[in-house]
Design an enzyme around this catalytic site. Structure first.
Site, PDB file in Angstrom:
ATOM      1  N   ASP A 242      35.217  53.229  42.245  1.00  0.00           N
ATOM      2  CA  ASP A 242      35.313  51.767  42.358  1.00  0.00           C
ATOM      3  C   ASP A 242      35.350  51.298  43.814  1.00  0.00           C
ATOM      4  O   ASP A 242      36.053  51.878  44.646  1.00  0.00           O
ATOM      5  CB  ASP A 242      36.606  51.324  41.650  1.00  0.00           C
ATOM      6  CG  ASP A 242      36.825  49.824  41.703  1.00  0.00           C
ATOM      7  OD1 ASP A 242      36.098  49.107  41.001  1.00  0.00           O
ATOM      8  OD2 ASP A 242      37.710  49.367  42.461  1.00  0.00           O
ATOM      9  N   GLU A 317      30.230  52.948  43.024  1.00  0.00           N
ATOM     10  CA  GLU A 317      30.017  51.506  42.861  1.00  0.00           C
ATOM     11  C   GLU A 317      29.952  50.883  44.247  1.00  0.00           C
ATOM     12  O   GLU A 317      30.966  50.776  44.942  1.00  0.00           O
ATOM     13  CB  GLU A 317      31.158  50.843  42.088  1.00  0.00           C
ATOM     14  CG  GLU A 317      30.822  49.393  41.757  1.00  0.00           C
ATOM     15  CD  GLU A 317      31.925  48.376  42.021  1.00  0.00           C
ATOM     16  OE1 GLU A 317      31.770  47.235  41.555  1.00  0.00           O
ATOM     17  OE2 GLU A 317      32.913  48.678  42.703  1.00  0.00           O
TER      18      GLU A 317
HETATM   19  C1  NOJ Z   1      35.078  46.455  41.276  1.00  0.00           C
HETATM   20  C2  NOJ Z   1      35.408  46.286  39.837  1.00  0.00           C
HETATM   21  O1  NOJ Z   1      34.239  46.455  39.078  1.00  0.00           O
HETATM   22  C3  NOJ Z   1      36.013  44.912  39.680  1.00  0.00           C
HETATM   23  O2  NOJ Z   1      36.169  44.569  38.339  1.00  0.00           O
HETATM   24  C4  NOJ Z   1      37.311  44.894  40.410  1.00  0.00           C
HETATM   25  O3  NOJ Z   1      37.848  43.597  40.374  1.00  0.00           O
HETATM   26  C5  NOJ Z   1      37.135  45.308  41.868  1.00  0.00           C
HETATM   27  N1  NOJ Z   1      36.284  46.446  42.016  1.00  0.00           N
HETATM   28  C6  NOJ Z   1      38.458  45.664  42.466  1.00  0.00           C
HETATM   29  O4  NOJ Z   1      38.907  46.888  41.964  1.00  0.00           O
END
Ligand code: NOJ
Length: 601
Positions: A242, A317
Site C-alpha cells: 500500500d 500500489e
Molecule cells: C491506498 C489505499 O488504497 C487507500 O484506500 C488508503 O486510504 C491509502 N492508501 C492510505 O493507506
C-alpha cells in the site's frame, strides 16, 4: 562430351535437387505444417486473474451489516466458478477503522468485526484446497495512532523514539511557532499534527490518525520484515504493497536541517489545505524508497528458497509517472523489486471520453516502458476510484473485461466488475469515507468520496442484495441490485458474468497465455487486439469504444483468416457465440465488443 551436353546435365541435376528441396519444404508446410512452439511453463501468478475483495462489503455472515472473513470463506467457490486464480483482500487487521483498515493498530491480529485468526486460517486452508491463492494488503507507510508503536514512540520508549517522523515547530522571523513545512496530506490539511505529550509534530501523509513510519530507522525496516514473515508463515501467497510512493519524505539533513517547503502548483481552484495546492516533490517518489522495495523482494525470495515454497508475490500500489512506476520492477543495476507495480492507466489515463487511439496509445505506453522479460498487468477499478462502468459507460463492461482478460499478463478484477456493478449512491448523511468527510461538504463531497465504489456486493435480489441478513448495512446497498446481481446473471442466458467466465476460460488458450499481441485502432472509435501464436487458433477482440455505430474492415488484419466465429460478445450484441463473421466489413454498435476465433495463421 561436348560442353553443351555437360551443361544440360548440370542443369538437370540442379533442377532435381531444387525440386526435392522445394517439394520437401512444401510438404512440411502444407502437408504437416510447422510443429507447435514449446510453451514455457508459467509461474502461478504470471497469467492469473487476481480478484480484489473489499472485505467490509463482500459478505456478512453474522448479521451486523459488515462483511467478514467467514463470508469470504463461504463464497470461495465463486472464484473457482468465475475463473479467478488469486484473491487480494483489502486490510483485515485490527484497526479503529478511520480509513477502513488502512489505519492498522495491530499488524499481527485480525480485526474483531472481520473475525478471528482461526477464521483467517480456515479461509487460507479452504482457498488453497480450491487452488486459490490468498494475497494480503500490507500497509507499511503508516500505523494507527492507536498502535503500540505510536504510543511507545510518543512516550519516547527506548527503541521507539524514532519510529515515526517527529519534528519540532519552526520559529519564524516574527517569533511565531509554525508547522515544520507547508506539506499537505492526501486527505487535506497539513501533514503535521501536534502531539501534546511529546511536544513535537508527527507527520501523516493520510489521515491524522495514520502516523507515517520513519523508514530511515533500522528498527522500522526490521519490523516490516517481521510482519511480512508472520503472514507468509500463516500461509499468505504475497502482498499488495500500500501507498509505496509515500515511504520517504525529504531529509532535513539534505536541506540545512529543515523540512523544505514545496513550491506551489498555482492551481487557483484549490485552497491551501487541499492536496494539489503544492507540488509533491518532497513527499513522494523519493529514490530512497526503491531500495526498501528491493529489500522486501530479497526477503520474500530468500524465504521462498529456504522453504522451497511457491512464489510469494509483491504487487506495488504506486500512482506515479511511467518512469518512476517502472522502477518498481527493478533498476538498471540489477536490483529486483515488486513482481509488478499496478498499472492504473485505465483509471488515470482513460475514461468515457477516450477514443480507440487513446486506448491503443495508453496500452502501448505500458508495454513499451516495461522492462524486458517482466509481466504486465491491468487494473480497471479499485476501492479508491469510481467503479469501472460508471467511469466509462455501462455498455462497455464486456469490452473492458475483454481487454482485461486478453491483454498479456495479469488481469485484476475489483469485486463486482464481473457482474458490471456500478457506483452506489451514498448520501452525505451516510458518507463515512474519511477523504470525503475531511474535504467535502453536502454539495461537493462526491468529488472526494470513495464510498460509491465500496457499497456491498450484489449476490442476489433478496434482503440487502444477499450481502447481509440485516437491512442496515455499513454503507447502503446500491438501488440497482435487483437488476444487477450474481444470481440473476447466472440464471440469464446472456450476462456480464457469463461473458466474464468465457473470457477467463479463454486465458488458457495458448494464443492468449503465450502468444504475441497486436493492437491497433481500426478507426477513431474501434480498436482490435489480436493474440496470436503459430499452430494455434488466433483470438481477436474488436471493440467500439465510442458512442456511435461504427463499421470497420477486418480484412486488413493479416493475422486473421476465415472461417471466423464469435467466441464471446457484448450481452446486447446481435451476434452470439458460434456465429460466423466474414473477414471483411463488420458493423459494431456503440460499446459493442466481439471476441473472434480464427484458425491458425
Ligand atoms: C491506498 C489505499 O488504497 C487507500 O484506500 C488508503 O486510504 C491509502 N492508501 C492510505 O493507506
Amino acid at each position: 562430351m561436348p560442353s553443351w551436353t555437360r551443361v544440360s546435365w548440370i542443369v538437370v541435376a540442379v533442377a532435381v535437387v531444387v525440386g526435392v528441396v522445394v517439394g520437401t519444404v512444401t510438404w512440411a508446410i502444407i502437408g504437416r505444417g510447422p510443429s507447435p512452439p514449446e510453451l514455457r511453463n508459467l509461474d502461478w501468478w504470471e497469467n492469473t486473474v487476481i480478484y480484489q475483495i473489499y472485505p467490509r462489503s463482500f459478505k456478512d455472515t453474522n448479521g451486523d451489516g459488515i462483511g467478514d472473513l467467514r463470508g469470504i470463506t463461504s463464497e470461495l467457490e465463486h472464484f473457482v466458478d468465475a475463473g479467478v486464480g488469486a484473491i487480494w483482500m483489502s486490510p483485515i487487521f485490527s484497526s479503529p477503522m478511520i480509513d477502513f483498515g488502512y489505519d492498522i493498530s495491530d499488524f499481527y491480529d485480525i480485526h474483531y468485526e472481520y473475525g478471528t485468526m482461526a477464521d483467517f486460517e480456515e479461509l487460507v486452508s479452504r482457498a488453497h484446497e480450491l487452488g486459490i491463492k490468498v494475497l494480503l494488503d500490507y500497509v507499511p507507510n503508516h500505523a494507527s495512532t492507536e498502535s503500540d508503536y505510536f504510543k511507545r514512540s510518543v512516550a519516547r520508549e527506548p527503541g521507539y523514539e524514532n519510529y515515526f517522523v517527529w519534528a519540532d515547530p519552526v520559529i519564524d522571523s516574527q517569533n511565531n511557532s509554525r508547522v515544520p513545512s507547508n506539506w499537505i496530506s492526501q486527505f487535506g490539511g497539513s501533514v503535521w499534527e501536534w502531539n501534546e505529550i511529546r511536544q513535537q509534530y508527527y507527520l501523516h501523509q493520510f489521515a491524522v490518525e495514520q502516523a507515517d513510519f520513519n523508514f530511515r530507522e533500522p528498527a522500522v525496516r526490521q519490523e516490516m520484515l517481521n510482519i511480512m514473515r508472520f503472514w507468509i508463515e500463516k500461509g499468505a501467497d504475497g502482498f499488495r504493497l500500500d501507498a509505496i510512493p509515500h515511504l520517504f519524505e525529504a531529509n532535513p539533513n539534505d536541506h540545512g536541517g529543515v523540512y523544505p517547503d514545496e513550491p506551489l502548483t498555482g492551481n487557483m481552484f484549490l485552497t491551501s489545505d487541499q492536496p494539489g495546492y503544492t507540488t509533491q516533490e518532497h513527499v513522494r517518489d523519493l529514490i530512497e524508497l526503491y531500495d526498501v522495495v528491493y529489500e522486501w523482494r530479497d526477503f520474500v525470495d530468500r524465504w521462498q528458497e529456504d522453504n522451497q515454497a511457491e512464489t510469494k508475490v509483491l504487487l506495488a500500489e504506486a500512482y506515479a509517472n511511467i518512469t518512476m512506476t517502472m522502477l518498481y520492477y527493478g533498476n538498471e543495476r540489477g536490483r529486483i523489486g515488486a513482481h509488478f507495480p499496478f498499472n492504473f492507466d485505465f483509471i488515470t489515463s482513460l475514461s468515457a471520453k477516450s477514443n480507440a487511439r487513446d486506448f491503443v496509445y495508453v496500452i502501448n505506453r505500458w508495454l513499451t516502458y516495461m522492462p524486458r522479460g517482466q509481466v504486465a498487468n491491468w487494473v480497471f477499478g479499485n476501492h479508491d476510484n469510481n467503479r469501472m462502468p460508471s467511469r466509462f459507460r455501462t455498455n462497455m463492461v464486456d469490452g473492458l473485461n475483454g481487454l482485461n482478460m486478453m491483454l498479456p499478463g495479469v488481469a485484476i478484477t475489483y469485486q463486482g466488475e464481473e457482474i458490471g456493478m456500478r457506483d452506489g449512491y451514498v448520501s452525505w448523511e451516510d458518507t463515512v469515507d474519511v477523504s470525503a468527510c475531511n474535504q467535502g461538504n453536502p454539495d461537493n463531497y462526491l468529488e472526494y468520496s470513495r464510498d460509491p465504489a465500496r457499497t456491498p456486493y450484489h449476490w442476489n435480489n433478496s434482503t440487502s442484495a444477499g450481502f447481509s441478513t440485516s437491512q442496515s448495512t455499513w454503507l447502503p446497498v446500491a438501488e440497482d441490485y435487483r437488476e444487477i446481481n450474481l444470481q440473476a446473471q447466472k440464471e440469464a442466458e446472456r450476462s456480464h458474468f457469463k461473458v466474464y467466465q468465457s473470457l477467463t476460460r479463454l486465458r488458457k488458450e495458448p494464443a492468449v497465455s503465450h502468444g504475441d499481441h497486436h493492437i491497433q485502432a481500426l478507426s477513431k472509435n474501434t480498436l482490435v487486439l489480436v493474440r496470436h501464436i503459430i499452430t494455434y487458433d488466433t483470438f481477436a477482440l474488436v471493440f467500439n469504444v465510442g458512442t456511435e455505430t461504427d463499421t470497420v474492415d477486418l480484412s486488413t488484419i493479416t493475422l486473421l483468416a476465415e472461417p471466423m466465429t464469435v467466441y464471446a460478445s457484448s450481452i446486447f450484441s446481435r451476434r452470439v457465440p458460434g456465429d460466423t463473421v466474414p473477414l471483411g466489413e463488420v458493423t459494431l454498435q456503440p460499446g459493442e465488443a466481439l471476441v473472434l476465433q480464427a484458425p491458425p495463421t
